[in-house]
Design a protein around this motif. Structure first.
Motif, PDB file in Angstrom:
ATOM      1  N   VAL A  14       0.679  -1.566   0.298  1.00  0.00           N
ATOM      2  CA  VAL A  14       0.069  -0.222   0.539  1.00  0.00           C
ATOM      3  C   VAL A  14       1.322   0.875   0.438  1.00  0.00           C
ATOM      4  CG1 VAL A  14      -1.732   1.526   0.960  1.00  0.00           C
ATOM      5  CG2 VAL A  14      -2.053  -1.138   1.433  1.00  0.00           C
ATOM      6  N   SER A  15       0.889   2.184  -0.713  1.00  0.00           N
ATOM      7  CA  SER A  15       1.387   3.245  -1.042  1.00  0.00           C
ATOM      8  C   SER A  15       0.814   4.475  -0.861  1.00  0.00           C
ATOM      9  CB  SER A  15       1.900   3.627  -2.706  1.00  0.00           C
ATOM     10  OG  SER A  15       0.721   3.464  -3.300  1.00  0.00           O
ATOM     11  N   ASN A  16      -0.849   5.051  -0.865  1.00  0.00           N
ATOM     12  CA  ASN A  16      -1.531   5.704  -0.752  1.00  0.00           C
ATOM     13  C   ASN A  16      -2.697   5.863   0.128  1.00  0.00           C
ATOM     14  OD1 ASN A  16      -3.247   5.360  -2.654  1.00  0.00           O
ATOM     15  ND2 ASN A  16      -1.183   5.962  -3.862  1.00  0.00           N
ATOM     16  N   GLU A  17      -3.322   6.569   0.876  1.00  0.00           N
ATOM     17  CA  GLU A  17      -4.846   6.438   1.479  1.00  0.00           C
ATOM     18  C   GLU A  17      -6.043   6.034   0.605  1.00  0.00           C
ATOM     19  OE1 GLU A  17      -6.709   6.415   5.047  1.00  0.00           O
ATOM     20  OE2 GLU A  17      -4.826   6.073   4.469  1.00  0.00           O
ATOM     21  N   ASP A  18      -5.364   5.839  -0.496  1.00  0.00           N
ATOM     22  CA  ASP A  18      -6.962   5.659  -1.489  1.00  0.00           C
ATOM     23  C   ASP A  18      -6.233   4.317  -1.597  1.00  0.00           C
ATOM     24  OD1 ASP A  18      -8.609   6.300  -3.674  1.00  0.00           O
ATOM     25  OD2 ASP A  18      -7.211   5.455  -5.076  1.00  0.00           O
ATOM     26  N   GLU A  19      -5.775   4.026  -1.782  1.00  0.00           N
ATOM     27  CA  GLU A  19      -5.440   2.434  -1.978  1.00  0.00           C
ATOM     28  C   GLU A  19      -5.945   1.893  -0.888  1.00  0.00           C
ATOM     29  OE1 GLU A  19      -1.506   2.018  -5.376  1.00  0.00           O
ATOM     30  OE2 GLU A  19      -1.145   1.811  -2.881  1.00  0.00           O
ATOM     31  N   THR A  64       1.802  -3.680   8.992  1.00  0.00           N
ATOM     32  CA  THR A  64       1.865  -1.705   9.700  1.00  0.00           C
ATOM     33  C   THR A  64       2.597  -1.730  10.381  1.00  0.00           C
ATOM     34  OG1 THR A  64       0.560  -1.304  11.320  1.00  0.00           O
ATOM     35  CG2 THR A  64      -0.666  -1.813   8.956  1.00  0.00           C
ATOM     36  N   GLY A 120       3.285  -1.875   4.717  1.00  0.00           N
ATOM     37  CA  GLY A 120       1.920  -1.307   3.311  1.00  0.00           C
ATOM     38  C   GLY A 120       2.014  -2.818   3.391  1.00  0.00           C
TER      39      GLY A 120
END
Length: 249
Positions: free
Chosen positions: A3-8, A238, A195
């Motif tokens: 995971v690289s961003n909040e949208d993902e 995380t 992530g």
């Protein structure tokens, strides 16, 4: 995937919620006399209502929306005309895609009446999964998961099926890192990146150590034949530990 961003993350949580709710509804609907095809139809309808697509059907041409395995079948059971009977042990595996992201979950259910040994196996199957999930965290060795589950199984006198592993998930149903052992594996040297998205899904058994092929191209059977359960969540590693994506809401 990582995971690289909040949208993902939001999209992963959305498909995770969908598969979790579908699994819970199918488990609640399970009753003697229904066929596995009828149970699968419930899952298909719920996925479609949420705008999701069956992952095994989409990715591999699997002949069903979900995998439903009964008794001696332990994984990838094809929904069909087999009727659920009192005393059956039923595993339901639900995975789906929505908006280019995948979620994967599963659980085993007993159709009463069942023996105390089977009740204990079901309880401890969940415990084994959570024992592994508690080892998830950014920077930690992946081997910690299999080591912890293996110690749990040893102490409680269970066996683990050792050729059905956890796997990376996210942008596809099965991706790197592949072959994540849920049993002790001395060759495992990888660490969890922050992530990282993957499943934790041990197969706990009263004697089986292998998943063997059947007559069709999909269904896997316990070898030797023995009651076996599987519980599965999709998680993210995380800095503060595991983030479970496949909890019902």
């Amino acid at each position: 995937m990582t995971v690289s961003n909040e949208d993902e993350l939001l999209k992963l949580k959305e498909v995770g919620r969908i598969v979790a709710n579908t699994l819970a509804a199918m488990g609640a609907a399970l009753e003697p006399g229904m066929t596995t095809a009828e149970l699968d139809a419930i899952g298909r309808r719920l996925l479609e209502q949420e705008g999701a697509r069956s992952a095994p059907e989409l990715c591999y041409g699997f002949p069903g929306a979900t995998c439903i395995s009964v008794n001696e079948e332990i994984a990838h059971g094809i929904p069909g005309q087999r009727r659920i009977e009192p005393g059956d042990l039923v595993n339901i595996d639900v995975s789906a895609e929505k908006d280019g992201f995948f979620g994967d979950t599963g659980a085993s259910f007993a159709v009463e009446p069942v023996s105390k040994a089977t009740q204990r196996l079901l309880r401890d199957g969940k415990r084994a999964m959570w024992t592994g999930i508690r080892q998830v965290g950014a920077g930690l060795p992946l081997a910690n998961i299999g080591n912890a589950i293996g110690e749990f199984a040893r102490k409680n006198r269970y066996t683990l099926v050792r050729n059905l592993a956890s796997h990376g998930v996210g942008r596809s149903l099965h991706e790197e890192p592949k072959e994540l052992a849920t049993w002790p594996d001395r060759s495992e040297r990888r660490k969890m990146k922050e992530g990282l998205v993957f499943t934790v899904e041990p197969f706990l058994s009263l004697g089986a150590e292998w998943a063997a092929d059947g007559e069709d191209p999909w269904t896997l059977f316990s070898e030797p034949r023995a009651p076996t359960v599987q519980y599965e969540h999709t998680v993210v590693a995380t800095r503060t530990g595991p983030l479970v994506l496949t909890l019902p809401a």
